[in-house]
Scaffold this active site. Structure first.
Site, short mmCIF file in Angstrom:
data_model
loop_
_atom_site.label_atom_id
_atom_site.label_comp_id
_atom_site.label_asym_id
_atom_site.label_seq_id
_atom_site.Cartn_x
_atom_site.Cartn_y
_atom_site.Cartn_z
N CYS A 29 0.84 -1.19 0.00
CA CYS A 29 0.00 0.00 0.00
C CYS A 29 0.88 1.24 0.00
O CYS A 29 1.93 1.28 0.63
CB CYS A 29 -1.01 -0.01 1.15
SG CYS A 29 -0.42 0.67 2.69
N GLU A 30 0.42 2.22 -0.77
CA GLU A 30 1.25 3.41 -0.95
C GLU A 30 1.22 4.33 0.27
O GLU A 30 2.03 5.23 0.37
CB GLU A 30 0.83 4.17 -2.21
CG GLU A 30 -0.52 4.84 -2.13
CD GLU A 30 -0.89 5.52 -3.44
OE1 GLU A 30 -0.26 5.23 -4.47
OE2 GLU A 30 -1.83 6.33 -3.42
N HIS A 31 0.29 4.09 1.19
CA HIS A 31 0.22 4.97 2.36
C HIS A 31 1.21 4.54 3.44
O HIS A 31 1.77 5.37 4.13
CB HIS A 31 -1.20 4.96 2.94
CG HIS A 31 -2.23 5.35 1.95
ND1 HIS A 31 -3.23 4.52 1.52
CD2 HIS A 31 -2.39 6.51 1.27
CE1 HIS A 31 -3.98 5.14 0.64
NE2 HIS A 31 -3.49 6.34 0.46
N HIS A 32 1.38 3.23 3.61
CA HIS A 32 2.22 2.75 4.71
C HIS A 32 3.36 1.84 4.25
O HIS A 32 4.16 1.39 5.07
CB HIS A 32 1.35 1.96 5.71
CG HIS A 32 0.18 2.72 6.23
ND1 HIS A 32 -1.07 2.65 5.66
CD2 HIS A 32 0.06 3.59 7.26
CE1 HIS A 32 -1.91 3.43 6.32
NE2 HIS A 32 -1.25 4.02 7.29
N GLN B 211 -5.70 -0.38 -3.85
CA GLN B 211 -6.33 -1.54 -4.50
C GLN B 211 -7.20 -1.13 -5.68
O GLN B 211 -7.25 -1.82 -6.71
CB GLN B 211 -7.14 -2.31 -3.45
CG GLN B 211 -7.64 -3.65 -3.97
CD GLN B 211 -8.37 -4.43 -2.90
OE1 GLN B 211 -8.00 -4.38 -1.73
NE2 GLN B 211 -9.39 -5.15 -3.29
N HIS C 151 -5.44 -5.91 3.78
CA HIS C 151 -4.40 -4.88 3.89
C HIS C 151 -3.76 -4.96 5.27
O HIS C 151 -4.43 -4.78 6.28
CB HIS C 151 -5.02 -3.49 3.70
CG HIS C 151 -5.52 -3.26 2.30
ND1 HIS C 151 -5.07 -2.23 1.52
CD2 HIS C 151 -6.43 -3.94 1.56
CE1 HIS C 151 -5.68 -2.28 0.33
NE2 HIS C 151 -6.51 -3.30 0.34
N CYS D 74 -1.99 -2.91 6.69
CA CYS D 74 -2.08 -1.65 7.45
C CYS D 74 -3.40 -1.57 8.21
O CYS D 74 -3.54 -0.75 9.12
CB CYS D 74 -1.91 -0.44 6.52
SG CYS D 74 -3.19 -0.27 5.27
#
Ligand SMILES: Nc1nc2c(ncn2[C@@H]2O[C@H](COP(=O)(O)OP(=O)(O)OP(=O)(O)O)[C@@H](O)[C@H]2O)c(=O)[nH]1
Ligand SMILES: [Zn+2]
Length: 216
Positions: A102-105, A143, A171, A173
């Protein structure tokens, strides 16, 4: 904020024109390792203790592997495996393992993809469908975008009567941190052509991915 010199990192994610980008990032591996070393210190660790001595190198290598899709292109992975064929019934490859980040975490997204299309004079090598999923999964993702990119790649390559993609994933995260909901799954879909226009075709696809697989 410094923008990357790699257009694929700055561009609109729906825009597939960047897929052949092979430019190397400006940051060196030594600098990346230095950053990981700093991270370890920030976390309260001693990066010089035996177990962590090679960790910066390992982390950089692992992250490069997990994002190797940035350096791949549809052209290369296809290797010409698009064939003229008078087939017009649904082709479905289901239960394709997905390991993304995931690009956030930068934590794992683990799941599977189901990909179908209805040919319109051209078919694609079956393994290439899984390879397309792999190329987009091995990038920093959400996603929804991963799902759309797979659908649009197939639509663009084959101009089929339709494409259907469903991705089911969990996910880390949301499991290991944050809201901590193990067992939660996210389902995303992208329907193109007849799959979006015709409820019966879409239903046929959904039925085919619902029933238990014989293998697996
Ligand atoms: N739509 C979407 N959201 C995602 C995906 N992966 C992670 N996220 C979400 O991205 C959001 C980032 O929210 P922020 O509030 O900025 O970050 P955060 O404080 O770490 O959020 P929490 O996870 O709620 O603790 C979270 O809600 C994540 O669940 C994805 O693939 N798609
Ligand atoms: Zn996340």
């Amino acid at each position: 904020m410094t923008l990357s010199t790699r257009p694929d990192l700055n561009s609109n994610p729906q825009d597939l024109s960047f897929i052949s980008t092979q430019q190397q990032p400006k940051v060196t591996e030594a600098e990346m390792m230095q950053a990981v070393r700093k991270l370890l210190i920030g976390l309260g660790e001693n990066p010089d203790r035996e177990g962590l001595q090679n960790t910066p190198k390992r982390v950089v290598k692992a992250l490069q592997f997990l994002t190797k899709g940035y350096h791949e292109s549809l052209d290369e992975l296809l290797n010409g495996a698009v064939f003229t064929e008078n087939a017009n019934e649904m082709v479905l490859v289901r239960d394709i393992d997905i390991f993304s980040s995931c690009e956030h975490h930068i934590l794992p997204i683990i799941g599977r993809a189901h990909v179908a299309y209805i040919p319109n004079g051209k078919v694609i090598g079956l393994s290439k469908i899984a390879r397309i999923c792999e190329m987009y999964a091995r990038r920093l993702q959400v996603q929804e975008r991963l799902t759309v990119q797979i659908a649009d790649a197939l639509q663009g390559l084959l101009k089929p009567h339709g494409v259907a993609v469903v991705v089911e994933a969990t996910h880390m995260c949301m499991v290991m941190r944050g809201v901590q909901k193990p067992g939660s799954w996210t389902v995303t879909s992208a329907m193109r052509g007849v799959f979006s226009e015709d409820a019966r075709t879409r239903e046929e696809f959904m039925n085919l991915i619902r029933h238990k697989a014989y293998f697996g």
